[in-house]
Design an enzyme around this catalytic site. Structure first.
Site, PDB file in Angstrom:
ATOM      1  N   SER A 169       0.850  -1.185   0.000  1.00  0.00           N
ATOM      2  CA  SER A 169       0.000   0.000   0.000  1.00  0.00           C
ATOM      3  C   SER A 169       0.890   1.241   0.000  1.00  0.00           C
ATOM      4  O   SER A 169       1.766   1.368  -0.854  1.00  0.00           O
ATOM      5  CB  SER A 169      -0.944  -0.044   1.211  1.00  0.00           C
ATOM      6  OG  SER A 169      -1.824   1.055   1.208  1.00  0.00           O
ATOM      7  N   HIS A 196      -2.482  -1.063  -3.339  1.00  0.00           N
ATOM      8  CA  HIS A 196      -3.578  -0.111  -3.177  1.00  0.00           C
ATOM      9  C   HIS A 196      -3.281   1.130  -4.018  1.00  0.00           C
ATOM     10  O   HIS A 196      -2.204   1.741  -3.887  1.00  0.00           O
ATOM     11  CB  HIS A 196      -3.736   0.291  -1.712  1.00  0.00           C
ATOM     12  CG  HIS A 196      -4.105  -0.849  -0.820  1.00  0.00           C
ATOM     13  ND1 HIS A 196      -3.978  -0.782   0.552  1.00  0.00           N
ATOM     14  CD2 HIS A 196      -4.593  -2.085  -1.088  1.00  0.00           C
ATOM     15  CE1 HIS A 196      -4.394  -1.925   1.086  1.00  0.00           C
ATOM     16  NE2 HIS A 196      -4.753  -2.732   0.100  1.00  0.00           N
ATOM     17  N   ASP A 289      -4.768  -5.021   5.486  1.00  0.00           N
ATOM     18  CA  ASP A 289      -5.070  -5.841   4.313  1.00  0.00           C
ATOM     19  C   ASP A 289      -3.867  -6.728   4.002  1.00  0.00           C
ATOM     20  O   ASP A 289      -2.728  -6.265   3.997  1.00  0.00           O
ATOM     21  CB  ASP A 289      -5.378  -4.933   3.113  1.00  0.00           C
ATOM     22  CG  ASP A 289      -5.923  -5.699   1.924  1.00  0.00           C
ATOM     23  OD1 ASP A 289      -6.439  -6.816   2.116  1.00  0.00           O
ATOM     24  OD2 ASP A 289      -5.854  -5.159   0.807  1.00  0.00           O
TER      25      ASP A 289
END
Length: 355
Positions: A169, A196, A289
């Protein structure tokens, strides 16, 4: 607690007003200066010592990319690029010279506003270092995105043993650039990545990474066969999975999905299809995540790796995975390429070009 000191750099007065309204709504962020071009941004960074700068890329006098390079050369400041998706390719070059994050220009959507606020609050506390200026000869013209050519992958068998799945991310693009650029031609495994990212920026990221890597990089296409030595990026509006026929499958992200794309969805799929042949890697990023997906790989007998705190822009996702006990090996970013080569049992070709 003192408010976060921010400088806004954008040649559009309307854009500056939108950013100012969003950033100052809760009182914990103070706009200490506004720049209408890159040169003004450089001067304000030097004079005001802000804790973060939001930077447009297309500006007169000095563009945003040049301003970022100048600022990072003189005194490192956390910089968030806020750009149109049309500038995605340049935006990722900005990460290469020191920017921390790329975000789309916010509209009137509350989700856009909250995303911007959370990133500014998070990244204003990140320690950055001054950087050497790039040599003119080091500047690269990104190559076009190289899509896989149908046919080269074996049909009767999968043509590879292990599959590498990478979750990341915030700070991920820079980490991916350092990691993937050190993997040689002939890498024997496919690499699937869930990073992400905002809609509209994935093609620019693929082009940028493709210009740095010896391996081909492309945005994943539903139905294409996994090929060894190929890097596939998941588009943000989809969830990426693999099938028993060794093909990629893209499905629309559910409306309630928090992360785009979902790292967990990709890692769970790789674990279910490839089991002990799965290699899960979790890099820098905020949130958690990827933790559940990494656990699935570990329980399936696969290998799990995480980037360490010292080399991470944000020690978040990877820290959550380490704390959950689903990581077998925690490594510095510069140690990861060699570890992956060991895991996939890479053997360099003995062939050498004639002198």
């Amino acid at each position: 607690m003192s408010p976060i000191r921010v400088v806004i750099a954008d040649d559009s007065q309307l854009a500056r007003e939108v950013l100012r309204d969003i950033l100052t709504r809760d009182g914990d962020i103070e706009i200490v200066g506004e720049a209408a071009n890159g040169q003004e941004a450089v001067e304000l960074a030097r004079r005001l010592s802000p804790q973060l700068i939001t930077m447009d890329l297309t500006m007169p006098v000095m563009d945003g990319l040049s301003a970022i390079e100048e600022i990072m050369h003189t005194k490192g400041v956390p910089i968030v690029v806020i750009s149109d998706s049309a500038d995605a390719q340049t935006a990722y070059q900005a990460l290469e010279v020191g920017a921390l994050e790329v975000l789309p220009k916010p509209g009137l959507d509350e989700e856009d506003a909250q995303r911007l606020l959370s990133r500014v609050r998070l990244l204003s506390g990140v320690s950055v270092i001054t950087r050497l200026r790039r040599r003119a000869s080091a500047a690269r013209t990104p190559t076009p995105v190289r899509l896989p050519v149908p046919g080269p992958c074996p049909v009767a068998s999968r043509g590879f043993q292990r599959v590498v799945a990478i979750a990341c991310s915030t700070g991920g693009p820079q980490a991916l650039a350092r990691l993937l650029s050190k993997l040689p031609k002939g890498f024997p495994s496919p690499i699937v990545i869930a990073q992400h990212i905002s809609p509209g920026f994935i093609d620019g990221m693929a082009t940028w990474l493709g210009s740095l890597c010896a391996l081909p990089v492309s945005v994943a296409q539903s139905g294409e066969r996994l090929c060894p030595g190929h890097i596939y990026l998941c588009p943000p509006e989809s969830q990426l999975s693999v099938t028993g026929q060794h093909r990629l499958q893209l499905t629309p992200s559910p409306a309630q999905t928090l992360y785009h794309p979902s790292c967990d969805a990709m890692l769970h799929s790789v674990a279910s299809v490839y089991g002990a042949d799965s290699i899960g890697v979790i890099l820098t990023g905020m949130g958690r995540d990827g933790v559940s997906g990494l656990r699935a790989i570990l329980l399936a007998g696969g290998t799990t790796l995480a980037q360490d705190e010292a080399s991470s822009v944000i020690y978040g996702m990877n820290q959550e995975a380490v704390n959950a006990g689903v990581v077998q090996h925690v490594l510095g970013l510069d140690e990861l390429p060699a570890r992956l080569l060991r895991e996939v049992r890479f053997t360099p070709s003995p062939w050498r070009e004639p002198q």
